[in-house]
Design an enzyme around this catalytic site. Structure first.
Site, short mmCIF file in Angstrom:
data_model
loop_
_atom_site.label_atom_id
_atom_site.label_comp_id
_atom_site.label_asym_id
_atom_site.label_seq_id
_atom_site.Cartn_x
_atom_site.Cartn_y
_atom_site.Cartn_z
CG ASP A 172 -14.49 -18.26 -19.15
OD1 ASP A 172 -15.77 -18.28 -18.90
OD2 ASP A 172 -13.52 -17.68 -19.16
CB SER A 173 -15.19 -13.51 -19.40
OG SER A 173 -15.14 -14.55 -18.49
CD GLU A 228 -9.00 -14.27 -14.88
OE1 GLU A 228 -7.64 -13.86 -15.33
OE2 GLU A 228 -10.10 -14.67 -14.95
CG HIS A 245 -12.66 -18.14 -13.08
ND1 HIS A 245 -13.20 -17.69 -14.01
CD2 HIS A 245 -11.36 -17.17 -12.61
CE1 HIS A 245 -12.85 -16.93 -14.79
NE2 HIS A 245 -10.97 -16.93 -14.79
CB CYS A 269 -18.33 -17.00 -19.98
SG CYS A 269 -18.95 -15.75 -18.76
CB CYS A 290 -17.78 -18.68 -11.93
SG CYS A 290 -16.76 -17.52 -12.29
N1 DGL Z 1 -15.90 -16.45 -16.83
C1 DGL Z 1 -17.25 -15.71 -16.01
C2 DGL Z 1 -18.34 -16.84 -15.52
O1 DGL Z 1 -18.67 -18.18 -15.78
C3 DGL Z 1 -16.21 -15.26 -14.90
C4 DGL Z 1 -15.62 -14.57 -14.79
C5 DGL Z 1 -15.50 -12.92 -14.16
O2 DGL Z 1 -16.44 -12.19 -14.39
O3 DGL Z 1 -16.02 -12.61 -16.46
O4 DGL Z 1 -19.32 -16.92 -15.13
#
Ligand code: DGL
Length: 295
Positions: A15-16, A162, A194, A78, A192
């Site tokens: 994931d990011s 975050e 998050h 992600c 997303c």
């Molecule tokens: N993890 C990213 C997603 O699921 C969101 C966070 C980011 O913008 O890096 O889309």
């Protein structure tokens, strides 16, 4: 050469940032005997407002790091990466050199669309700017028979989570603003990784009767089924107790602090990785001298 001719490895999850730990939580529940390696690219997140070309480059580096850690199967948790880079990653890594173990990359968009279409025809999807601009979720949901799909970008929400502010007034106001006047939906997909931490803010902001869908359990179920059909990529441990390693390109102590909220459990020691000549490599300690030379 078949997949089962090679040693299986841990399942890679990428994931990011921290968000994919919400997906890992569901994967761990569905597959408790499997080993996982999680990579959170927190040092370079957020991805959600970045150009597609940059996301392709960053995600190649992350997937290659996980392959180098022995994974042969990588789940892109992600939604942003799944929306814009999954097909690219699948094409790039599906072709095998002679003698090389087969490798696979799976994503979250199709399981999310399947889960939404099973329960609804009027679907809303909320995600990052890049996920929404790609239109990928709508394309997949419409292929599966959805009649109305509306998308909204919520660029502030991942940053709020975050920061650890998911239970604050700021989070509630931001969510309410993003979902205001959203006509004709009966299911809202949290597009997303998050957003599951913002469920109570979404519940408070949405009209009664709109179901909130976190795709993570469906992703886990699809992965469990995939592993039954594709032998040899990852196998459960005989003692039933899978292990977890966690890599992060950001500050490991910040990752440990925030990550537990996403995983819902304590994290192992965070292993630091950093970009070096366009690759993510293990980084035990800073390689450049710090401080100034007194002249
Ligand atoms: N993890 C990213 C997603 O699921 C969101 C966070 C980011 O913008 O890096 O889309």
């Amino acid at each position: 050469m078949t997949a089962s001719s090679f040693h299986p490895g841990p399942i890679g999850v990428f994931d990011s940032g921290f968000g994919g730990l919400t997906v890992l939580r569901a994967l761990g529940k569905a597959l408790p005997a499997h080993d996982f390696v999680y990579l959170g690219d927190t040092g370079r997140a957020p991805y959600g407002g970045r150009d597609t070309e940059v996301i392709l480059d960053l995600s190649e580096q992350c997937v290659e790091r996980l392959f180098d850690e022995g994974c042969r199967l990588v789940v892109v948790a992600c939604h942003t990466v799944s929306s814009v880079a999954l097909r690219h990653l699948q094409r790039r890594y599906a072709s095998e050199a002679v003698g090389q173990a087969p490798r696979r990359v799976l994503g979250v968009t199709i399981p999310a669309a399947e889960a939404a279409v099973q329960r609804s025809r009027k679907i809303g999807f909320i995600g990052t700017a890049r996920s929404v601009a790609s239109g990928t979720f709508a394309i997949e949901a419409e292929k599966l028979g959805a009649s109305e799909v509306s998308l909204r970008a919520a660029p502030l929400l991942a940053a709020i989570v975050e920061q650890g502010w998911e239970d604050t007034e700021i989070a509630r106001l931001a969510v309410a603003r993003y979902v205001a006047d959203w006509p004709h939906i009966d299911t809202l997909v949290l597009g997303c990784t998050h957003y599951p931490l913002l469920v109570s803010a979404f519940e408070a902001a949405l009209p009664k009767g709109v179901a909130i869908l976190d795709p993570a359990p469906f992703v886990a179920e699809r992965l469990r089924e995939w592993l039954l059909r594709h032998q040899g990529y990852a196998v459960p441990r005989a003692d039933g107790r899978g292990t977890l390693r966690v890599l992060s390109s950001g500050d490991p102590s910040a990752f440990a602090l925030h990550g537990a909220r996403f995983l819902g459990a304590a994290l192992p020691l965070i292993e630091h990785v950093a970009e070096e000549r366009s690759r993510l490599v293990p980084r035990a300690r800073p390689s450049a001298p710090v401080g100034q030379v007194v002249r």
